[in-house]
Write a protein that holds these residues in place. Structure first.
Motif, PDB file in Angstrom:
ATOM      1  N   ALA A 192       0.838  -1.198   0.000  1.00 26.89           N
ATOM      2  CA  ALA A 192       0.000   0.000   0.000  1.00 26.89           C
ATOM      3  C   ALA A 192       0.877   1.254   0.000  1.00 26.89           C
ATOM      4  O   ALA A 192       0.558   2.242  -0.665  1.00 26.89           O
ATOM      5  CB  ALA A 192      -0.924   0.008   1.207  1.00 26.89           C
ATOM      6  N   ALA A 211       3.858   1.522  -1.304  1.00 21.08           N
ATOM      7  CA  ALA A 211       4.426   1.663  -2.648  1.00 21.08           C
ATOM      8  C   ALA A 211       3.402   2.269  -3.599  1.00 21.08           C
ATOM      9  O   ALA A 211       3.730   3.118  -4.426  1.00 21.08           O
ATOM     10  CB  ALA A 211       4.898   0.307  -3.169  1.00 21.08           C
ATOM     11  N   LEU A 212       2.132   1.856  -3.449  1.00 23.09           N
ATOM     12  CA  LEU A 212       1.091   2.367  -4.352  1.00 23.09           C
ATOM     13  C   LEU A 212       0.740   3.823  -4.063  1.00 23.09           C
ATOM     14  O   LEU A 212       0.065   4.468  -4.850  1.00 23.09           O
ATOM     15  CB  LEU A 212      -0.162   1.502  -4.257  1.00 23.09           C
ATOM     16  CG  LEU A 212      -0.053   0.118  -4.909  1.00 23.09           C
ATOM     17  CD1 LEU A 212      -1.333  -0.672  -4.719  1.00 23.09           C
ATOM     18  CD2 LEU A 212       0.273   0.232  -6.394  1.00 23.09           C
ATOM     19  N   LEU A 213       1.187   4.349  -2.920  1.00 25.29           N
ATOM     20  CA  LEU A 213       1.001   5.780  -2.664  1.00 25.29           C
ATOM     21  C   LEU A 213       2.235   6.568  -3.108  1.00 25.29           C
ATOM     22  O   LEU A 213       2.377   7.742  -2.793  1.00 25.29           O
ATOM     23  CB  LEU A 213       0.735   6.031  -1.181  1.00 25.29           C
ATOM     24  CG  LEU A 213      -0.592   5.493  -0.651  1.00 25.29           C
ATOM     25  CD1 LEU A 213      -0.771   5.873   0.806  1.00 25.29           C
ATOM     26  CD2 LEU A 213      -1.758   6.020  -1.473  1.00 25.29           C
TER      27      LEU A 213
END
Lengths: 289, 240
Positions: free
Chosen positions: A179, A181-183
């Motif tokens: 999560a 990394a996805l931000l």
């Protein structure tokens, strides 16, 4: 009894402060990467030796020694992450593998240090001369500084991880890597940051310890075992729990040395750890899972 | 119309298990597309590969003319391709406000973060009410709102939502779908994975049916099939 108790409590406070500095560095890496850095003690030792070389051998003064010692520890810490931890990210046995690789780093550092600096004992000068009175017990000003400095460093760390975005990114990566990394948080860079910060704490502790004890290749390894007890005792997690556990262990150790002597103290500390884990599996201050 | 996203011949999987066997899909600027299909057939794997969490074994991903195949997730977010993960629990010990602020930490989200925070609060007033609450104590619907809110804080040029209404009550599903439609109306290009094909048809211009790691069919809204036909695609003709 009265004449002994107060000095014992003060020395417990000093031990607790040193443990708090060490354990917060260990727990920073643990909460971010889920890895235990067994080279933390060797990083302390490296910091102390580099500080000694710069301050005593080159005669540049203790302040320069502090900067060099902490800097060297940071460089070594980041290198350990890069070379010995990073290749194993995503491996399902990452934790076990890094136990071995960081133990290897610890051995290499310690042996390297004794090859470079030799077996002769060294000592760093104290940051402050003279004595102060703490609760009626005389303490060297250097030790009093450590007692004041440790909570200040912990507070700064607490502020950093709670209030700044870069500090929060450490917690985010620790709690949910994908999560984060996805931000858009650069996860590998965050890992380096955690190792660098932790190594800076190790270097600082090593230099401070180097003027209380003799600087030997085992300077950091001995207290490291107790610092690990502290981290587990506190419940592997929050900074507050680790700090609380550091002072509990420090005071307990000082009192045990007074009551039982040096010989039995480590065993009793381990028994205390086991008992705490039996009744509170998440640590003394840990939250229930 | 310019191509915003172009996925060509994408193969990916987990260690020895290949999941995607050559996926082709594209999205034009200003468009919303939907993905549907049975569970375990590669939709989430596809999205993870597009976002850089998984490295593809073959094929390419181009975003806005730029090759982002195998790039780091942080670089992909910095380019503006942002994904809200499926069943997202985010960071259990972090507060709602803290998490939203952190989502604007990347270089792309930093400027104008305050304006975007106000927009997210306007879209999901509940996040404004629960500012200080920890993510782990939120309800499933609120967590999903936080997850979409975080993605919006990254200032996306393309927003990917992976089953945003999974496991929610019908009332909450409706609420979230309304919010997603609102995001689409504001002109944010979307890729939405959903099981409810009717919702996808209303939202998007084209639908992809992903089956066994391939695009089994592309449906244009202009010649959309009826309900029975879609059910057949899902379950196979013989199931009826």
């Amino acid at each position: 009894m009265d004449g002994v108790l107060i000095p014992t409590l003060v020395s417990g406070l000093l031990l607790g402060s040193l443990y708090a500095l060490m354990a917060s560095g260990l727990s920073l890496i643990w909460t971010t990467l889920g890895v235990f850095n067994f080279a933390h003690g060797a990083l302390m030792t490296l910091g102390a030796y580099i500080a000694w070389t710069v301050s005593e051998q080159l005669g540049l003064g203790l302040a320069a020694g502090f900067v060099a010692g902490i800097g060297a520890a940071v460089i070594a810490g980041v290198l350990i992450e890069l070379l010995l931890v990073r290749p194993f990210y995503g491996n399902r046995n990452m934790m076990l593998i890094t136990v071995m690789t960081t133990l290897a780093a610890s051995t290499i550092l310690e042996r390297g240090i004794s090859m470079i600096w030799g077996p002769r004992l060294k000592q760093l000068p104290r940051t402050l001369d003279g004595q102060v009175n703490l609760l009626g017990a005389p303490v060297s000003a250097h030790e009093a500084l450590i007692i004041v400095l440790a909570p200040a460093v912990l507070l700064a760390l607490w502020w950093y991880t709670g209030r700044t975005l870069s500090g929060r990114s450490l917690r985010a990566v620790g709690q949910n890597r994908s999560a984060a990394a996805l931000l858009g948080i650069d996860v590998p860079r965050t890992f380096s940051l955690a190792f660098g910060l932790s190594a800076a704490l190790a270097g600082l502790t090593g230099v401070l310890l180097g003027s209380i004890r003799f600087v030997t290749p085992g300077l950091g390894a001995d207290p490291l075992v107790n610092a690990m007890i502290v981290v587990i005792f506190g419940g592997l997690g929050s900074l507050g729990a680790t700090a609380g556990a550091a002072y509990v262990i420090g005071l307990l150790e000082a009192l045990l040395v007074l009551w039982l002597g040096l010989y039995w103290t480590p065993s009793v500390l381990f028994v205390a750890l086991i008992l705490v884990l039996v009744f509170r599996p998440n640590g003394l201050f840990g939250k229930a899972a | 119309m310019t191509r915003l996203l172009e996925v060509t011949g994408l193969h990916a999987g987990y260690s020895a298990v290949p999941v995607l066997h050559g996926i082709d899909l594209h999205l034009d600027a200003g468009e919303a597309i939907g993905l549907f299909g049975p569970n375990g057939h590669g939709k989430t794997t596809l999205l993870h590969t597009v976002s850089g969490l998984l490295k593809p074994t073959k094929g390419s991903v181009r975003f806005d003319g730029q090759d982002i195949t195998g790039a780091k997730p942080s670089a992909i977010v910095a380019a503006g391709l942002v994904q809200a993960q499926q069943g997202n629990t985010l960071f259990g010990d972090m507060g709602v406000q803290e998490t939203l602020e952190l989502a604007a930490f990347n270089p792309r989200g930093r400027s104008g973060a305050q304006t975007r925070l106000d927009e997210v609060h306007a879209l999901f007033p509940r996040l404004a009410e629960r500012r200080r609450q920890r993510a782990r104590t939120l309800s499933g619907g609120e967590r999903q709102m936080l997850s979409i809110g975080c993605a919006l804080m990254c200032n996306p040029r393309l927003l990917i939502l992976d089953e945003p209404t999974l496991g929610l009550s019908p009332r909450l599903k409706g609420e979230l779908r309304e919010a997603i439609a609102e995001i689409a109306r504001k002109g944010v290009p979307l890729i939405v994975v959903e099981q409810d094909v009717e919702f996808l048809l209303a939202l998007s211009s084209r639908l992809y049916l992903v089956e066994q790691g391939e695009v089994a069919r592309m449906i244009d809204r202009a010649d959309a099939p009826d309900h029975k036909e879609i059910m057949d695609m899902y379950f196979g003709e013989q199931a009826h």
